[in-house]
Scaffold this active site. Structure first.
Site, PDB file in Angstrom:
ATOM      1  N   GLY A   1      29.533   5.886  -0.852  1.00 37.78           N
ATOM      2  CA  GLY A   1      28.866   6.658  -1.891  1.00 37.78           C
ATOM      3  C   GLY A   1      27.738   7.484  -1.305  1.00 37.78           C
TER       4      GLY A   1
ATOM      5  N   LEU B   1      20.774  16.480   5.928  1.00 42.29           N
ATOM      6  CA  LEU B   1      22.074  17.058   6.284  1.00 42.29           C
ATOM      7  C   LEU B   1      22.758  17.696   5.087  1.00 42.29           C
ATOM      8  CD1 LEU B   1      23.243  14.172   8.628  1.00 42.29           C
ATOM      9  CD2 LEU B   1      22.178  16.353   9.269  1.00 42.29           C
ATOM     10  N   ASN B   2      22.518  17.134   3.912  1.00 45.19           N
ATOM     11  CA  ASN B   2      23.048  17.719   2.682  1.00 45.19           C
ATOM     12  C   ASN B   2      22.075  17.351   1.562  1.00 45.19           C
ATOM     13  OD1 ASN B   2      24.330  18.088   0.167  1.00 45.19           O
ATOM     14  ND2 ASN B   2      26.361  17.903   1.086  1.00 45.19           N
TER      15      ASN B   2
ATOM     16  N   GLU C   1      17.898   4.136   2.277  1.00 45.22           N
ATOM     17  CA  GLU C   1      17.101   2.937   2.011  1.00 45.22           C
ATOM     18  C   GLU C   1      15.640   3.287   1.786  1.00 45.22           C
ATOM     19  OE1 GLU C   1      18.151   0.166   5.140  1.00 45.22           O
ATOM     20  OE2 GLU C   1      19.965  -0.358   4.035  1.00 45.22           O
TER      21      GLU C   1
END
Lengths: 316, 203, 735
Positions: free
Chosen positions: C472, C620-621, C695
């Protein structure tokens, strides 16, 4: 889940007769509680009578000016009914505070009244539980009991009745109509439907073997401000820690019933005389003789505070 | 302690028949499975099934029809991953028996749209990243599509402030009404944005 | 590729694809129900039978007698496997308790049998016929009671050891302003939506499992050890994972029992752990008792900071690393941390999203809030005053990048922190008491070896293969973006294949290392492929620019397709790391801001606003990274307000073992959430210059909520979750 035979009921009386005839039969309507318990081997019927084909899904006015709610009226339909929203707001509110949209679309009026407790020890078949397995003992009294009951409980069981709707029905003086296997019908006041556990917590209602609920009737509307206040950790899709169903009149008189504190919707008519004196007095009367555990003692002040908030909301 | 009891092995998956006064009775024979026929329409296609009466609608879809878009998250009505639309209403397919749905019209996630031709709600979920692991997603999407119909039909909710007037769409209405669909990845904020966008274009 | 010097300019810096908020590659599959999770792999092996798992009904003891006759003879039953039928089994290196128990029972709902039948209904019914005679033994189930017997964790890992810098006792004793408080955090459950599930099929000696697992390579090794077969004989496939959060890091009973059931039934077997079994059968985040002592000068400089934590686990297990952030987060010359571990008989504890920091920061950041109040300081000002750019234990060791101060400043501005009343209980909105809270987010950036293979096919499709998983997190997408950027092609020309042990071994998904490490592995493989392409085209790879589907060198421009005219080209490599994470402390930082409203009558808390500002290297995205953070914020809200596995300390189990009893947040609990990423790149982390965020997002959230509740009400609850029953007696008089 044990294998079971399945039939679709043709008439209410035939369903009742079939239920009495089979050794361990159950009616199924919404299935939202029964199937949950069957998967856990807590309910083990060998025969299921699907009552959904019965045309018990109408809400009609009664001659007395009240409403007759078919046993199969779904929670969503009942909560959405314009008459219920207008005249019995406490019922609509209670229904909408319960479960989820999906469950309310299936769960029925009769099934909601007959929901079984959410006590975690009742749900765990490896644990002793007098309700599930009479005589095996109560794991909850000295165990994890935060959700459990403080009034009407016994040495044998401190389970609560989990329904919100039933609390509203109780405060509305609803009556339950049934049919017995021999075709006889009777009317049971909501207050008498559920038993207190005493020494036999597995006996939860006064319904007889095979007896089928066909409708719930509401008396003529009594006016007043209708409030259902459900207190819970999670904002939705959670059982009540405490709930208060109230109908308060302009003069401060009114009716009140509690959920989340007892084995049945908890209403003490004498306590309502205290309402004009405020929440403290009324809560004290409602919770007289309470027996708490270290986990659920908070429910006593919570009832008083919630009732206070409800009364102040009713005053506007 | 060292008590010696004949006990059922575990709550989740074992039990004794109910008996008075303890747990020492012999288990009842399991009984042969009982089969029953039922037919219903799924996403416009009629299916006739011969199923064990114990088969839930969810397992009928997943295991018999191999339509695995509908998910089993808890099998106890506690998560909403199994949400499908039956005769126009969203329900938890895990808490319903297949045999209870003769002639029903069932819509599952597979019936809403395809990869090549996404339903507007599916497209909005992709655009707003209204999911992460994706496991609750079909349930969220089926639920949200039916939920908007419920608002349109004037069905009130717990957060509807006045029961006597018609319901108005708001983020808080969406949040309350979608609360039967748990997303442990925590995509709620994005899901609400996706639904809001679709609701606006529908209105 | 060995990454041992800081990254310089590289092809990723072009940021044409990487760094862009692209939709998930697996999105259309997931929203149409087309993504096939483990239990849904009905066509990978013919004739699948159904397994149903039976868990132990006691927490500790032995099975005297296990009667499976009735089950074996029940309709449709193909096999019943208990420890007796299974024969000798070893235990995976990463498992503490056995996955199939008997005769010894080590914890509640530990699996004791699997029933295999033709149908699910038959397997479930037959499982209920198994009769068990237990000899129950007393166990240790109460952490508070076991605390005095807890000892220093065993093992050489320095993170397990006590730390002592300077003279903590002396400095604390002489500090003019002091805090010494004890806090608790409960056991928590991952409660991912997809149950642990596996389809297992044997072909001779070879076993394939289609499962739901975050760490494919670990599962191969631990399964081989458990069964005592060569790891070459095991293939693990895990393309879609319906949530893990640490709960699917390890080999669990579903894999083992499906394999044993399949062997016994001589048929492929599929099974899923039943939901009510999961919370006691699998791992959980262990409860902690934590003591924090902070000493400071009157103007707020920390002179002494001490953090101790007590937790329990099955014998052979480890502690919850709740003190680790305290060694790095704030300055202060005199410091101590210590963890004590009690041997207990509750189910096995292990990693759950941000193990250590999640419960550690729930406590430390509440303590910081309390200390700020003692000092009469704004909680942000107090934190900034004690900010540090170096490892406080080793002042010569700098952080690779640390912008905690900016996180707080940006967040304070955006959130309207200046509107917070410094005195609690001042802000009322109708029936609601309203408050604001803040906390630091901190989580170390771990780097892990990670391999990948990329192939440029003759159809022009770039295929990436790695055993990395997407739980996910967005792995499919960021890996695709990385490959597209490296080869200068559009994202729709990239196919990403994940979660198969026949692919190169990756970092896997855990410890927020997966995103940075796995893309760095893909980067390394792409460098190899670029070299192969350049060589094929006869150009110098160091000068080649890959862009727009072409390779450019000087004034030459050659279509990529030229390189694969004869045959596809393949690049395979593994990223490995030098000691940059030792010379520099690599961590991720953030600040959480929360507004809560507390019902003045009932003390119910509802969250109104949430903001996280994160500093975590290159993002990164931004779309998928933001989702990681809001998801973690949601889980943090749950930890603050409702999540608790209730322990029955007599019988030794988690009582509320389903999703009705163990409440996690629902839609109605979570408001609109805002996330800000500070723009940055960290050249010490990898060629991607990225770090983890998945996290970081949960770290500190719980404290920010609890601090907001304090600001709203003036009530400090030091035992999580902060539920109304802990507040009622201190709430203002009801109206």
């Amino acid at each position: 889940m044990r294998a079971f035979t399945y039939e679709r009921a043709g008439s209410s009386q035939a369903a009742a007769a079939a239920a009495a005839a089979a050794p361990s039969a159950k009616f199924i309507a919404g299935g939202t509680n029964l199937l949950d318990l069957m998967k856990l081997q807590i309910e083990v019927p060998t025969h299921l009578i699907d009552v959904n084909p019965l045309k018990l899904d109408r809400i009609e006015p009664t001659q007395e000016g009240g409403l007759r709610i078919g046993a199969l009226v779904r929670n969503t339909a009942l909560a959405s009914d314009e008459r219920v929203r207008r005249d019995y707001g406490v019922l609509s509110r209670a229904l909408l505070s319960g479960a989820s949209g999906q469950l309310r679309n299936r769960a029925t009026t009769a099934g909601n009244l007959l929901q079984r407790t959410r006590c975690p020890y009742f749900y765990d078949t490896a644990q002793p539980c007098n309700k599930r397995q009479p005589g095996s003992g109560c794991s909850a009294i000295d165990g994890f009991s935060r959700q459990l009951g403080v009034v009407g409980v016994s040495e044998a069981c401190i389970a609560t009745h989990p329904s919100d709707m039933a609390v509203a029905m109780r405060v509305l003086d609803a009556k339950v109509e049934t049919v017995k296997p021999d075709g006889a019908t009777r009317t049971i006041p909501a207050e008498e439907l559920h038993r207190l556990p005493e020494a036999s917590p597995h006996l939860e209602t006064v319904l007889e073997r095979g007896e089928l609920i066909t409708a719930v009737t509401l008396p003529k509307p009594v006016g007043g401000t209708h409030i259902y206040r459900k207190v819970r950790d999670r904002a939705s899709y959670a059982f009540a820690l405490v709930s208060v169903a109230a109908i308060v009149q302009r003069d401060g008189s009114g009716r009140v019933a509690l959920g989340g504190v007892a084995p049945k919707p908890w209403r003490i008519e004498q306590a309502e005389a205290e309402l004009p004196r405020g929440a403290k007095a009324a809560a004290a009367a409602l919770l007289d003789g309470a027996r708490t555990t270290k986990d659920n003692a908070f429910k006593l002040p919570l009832v008083e505070r919630t009732l206070g908030a409800v009364l102040s909301e009713a005053r506007g | 302690m060292n008590r010696r009891d004949l006990m059922a092995a575990a709550g989740a998956c074992a039990a004794l028949p109910l008996t008075q006064g303890g747990a020492r009775s012999q288990p009842a024979p399991a009984g042969k499975p009982v089969k029953a026929e039922v037919s219903f329409t799924v996403n416009g296609r009629k299916h006739a099934l011969d199923v064990d009466t114990r088969t839930t609608l969810l397992d009928a879809l997943r295991e018999h029809l191999h339509m695995t878009g509908t998910k089993k998250g808890c099998d106890h009505g506690q998560c909403g991953a199994c949400t499908v639309i039956v005769d126009g209403q969203r329900i938890n397919s895990c808490l319903s028996l297949a045999v209870m749905h003769p002639d029903a019209e069932i819509t599952t996630i597979e019936g809403l749209g395809t990869v090549e031709n996404l339903h507007p709600m599916q497209a909005a979920f992709v655009k707003h990243d209204g999911f992460q692991c994706g496991y609750c997603t079909p349930g969220q999407i089926c639920s949200s599509v039916a939920m908007l119909d419920e608002i349109e039909a004037g069905i009130p909710s717990h957060v509807t402030s006045d029961l006597t007037v018609s319901v108005t769409l708001s983020e808080s209405e969406i949040r309350e009404r979608m609360s039967g669909n748990i997303c442990r990845c925590g995509a709620y904020s994005n899901i609400v944005e996706a639904i809001t966008e679709v609701a606006r274009t529908r209105a | 590729m060995k990454f041992d010097t800081p990254a310089t300019t590289n092809p990723i810096d072009a940021m044409k694809v990487v760094g862009q908020p692209r939709d998930r590659l697996d999105g259309p599959l997931k929203v149409t129900g087309g993504a096939r999770y483990a239990y849904e792999q009905h066509d990978v092996a013919a004739n699948q039978a159904y397994g149903y798992v039976l868990g132990a009904g006691i927490a500790k003891g032995t099975i005297r007698q296990l009667d499976i006759e009735a089950a074996r003879n029940a309709p449709g039953v193909l096999a019943v496997v208990t420890a007796r039928e299974a024969g000798k089994l070893d235990k995976g290196k990463r498992n503490t308790a056995r996955l199939l128990a008997g005769p010894e029972i080590q914890h509640y709902h530990q699996a004791i049998a699997v029933v295999v039948a033709e149908t699910f209904e038959q397997a479930r019914a037959a499982a209920s016929l198994i009769r068990v005679d237990y000899a129950e033994e007393p166990g240790t189930f109460d952490l508070e009671a076991a605390r005095s017997k807890a000892s220093e964790p065993e093992g050489d890992d320095p993170s397990l050891k006590d730390s002592r810098i300077g003279d903590f006792p002396g400095a604390f004793a002489s500090a003019p302003v002091k805090l010494d408080e004890t806090y608790t955090t409960p056991d928590e459950s991952h409660a991912m939506m997809e149950p642990h599930a596996t389809v297992a099929a044997w072909e001779g000696e070879k076993l394939t499992v289609w499962t739901s697992n975050q760490m494919v390579a670990w599962t191969v090794v631990d399964m081989a050890k458990t069964l005592g077969i060569p790891k070459e004989n095991i293939r693990v496939v895990s393309p879609f994972i319906g949530g893990g959060f640490g709960g699917k890091l390890f080999l669990r009973a579903d894999v083992l029992l499906a394999a044993l059931g399949a062997r016994a039934a001589r048929r492929p077997v599929k099974l899923a752990l039943q939901r009510p079994l999961i919370m006691n059968n699998t791992t959980h985040r262990p409860a902690t008792i934590q003591r924090v002592r902070i000493g400071a000068t009157r103007d707020g400089k920390i002179t002494a900071i001490g953090h101790e934590s007590w937790s329990g686990d099955q014998k052979g297990g480890g502690p919850e690393l709740a003190v680790s952030q305290t060694r790095l987060l704030y300055a202060g010359a005199n410091r101590m941390t210590a963890m004590r571990l009690a041997a207990m008989d509750l189910p096995e504890g292990n990693a759950m999203r941000a193990p250590g920091e999640a419960p550690g920061l729930m406590v430390l950041e509440m303590a910081m809030d309390e200390m700020a109040e003692k000092l009469g300081m704004d909680p942000i000002a107090f934190r900034l005053l004690n900010d540090t750019q170096v490892d406080p234990e080793k002042p010569k060791r700098p952080f690779s990048m640390r912008r905690l101060d900016e996180c707080f400043k940006v967040g304070a501005e955006r959130f309207g922190w200046s509107r917070r009343s410094p005195r609690p209980g001042q802000n009322r909105d109708g029936k609601w008491l309203v408050g604001l809270g803040v906390a630091a987010a901190f989580r170390n950036n771990l780097v892990m070896k990670s391999g990948a293979r990329v192939r440029l096919g003759s159809d022009g499709i770039l295929t990436v293969e790695t055993d990395m998983t997407d739980i996910g997190t967005g792995s499919y997408t960021i890996i695709g973006q990385t490959a597209a950027e490296m080869l200068g092609v559009e994202l729709d020309k990239v196919v990403v294949k994940l979660g198969d042990s026949s692919f190169p071994a990756s970092a896997g998904s855990g410890g927020q290392w997966g995103g940075n490490s796995s893309t760095a592995g893909v980067y390394a493989a792409c460098v190899k492929l670029r070299e192969a392409i350049a060589q094929k085209l006869g150009i110098n790879s160091s000068e080649a620019v890959f862009a727009g589907g072409e390779v450019r060198s000087g004034n030459r421009s050659i279509p990529l397709s030229k390189a694969i005219e004869q045959a596809p080209l393949i690049g395979e490599d593994t990223i490995e790391y030098g000691d940059l994470d030792e010379t520099h402390q690599q961590s991720t930082f953030g600040a959480h801001f929360v507004e809560v409203a507390v019902d003045a009558a009932t003390a119910e808390t509802r969250i109104r606003r949430m903001l996280a500002v994160c500093s975590a290297g290159r993002i990164l995205n931004p779309k998928t990274a933001r989702s990681q953070v809001i998801g973690a914020m949601t889980m943090g809200a749950g930890a603050a307000l409702m999540e608790e596995l209730a322990v029955d300390t007599r019988r030794g189990f988690f009582v509320n073992h389903d999703l009705a009893g163990y409440e996690v947040p629902v839609h109605a609990d979570i408001p609109h959430q805002e996330v800000v990423f500070l723009e940055e790149t960290d050249p010490m982390s990898s060629p991607m210059k990225a770090k983890g965020v998945g996290e970081l997002g949960i770290c500190g959230v719980g404290a920010a909520v609890a601090n907001a509740i304090y600001n709203a009400t003036g009530i400090r609850v030091r035992d999580y979750p902060v539920t109304l029953d802990k507040m009622l007696d201190r709430m203002p008089d009801a109206a």
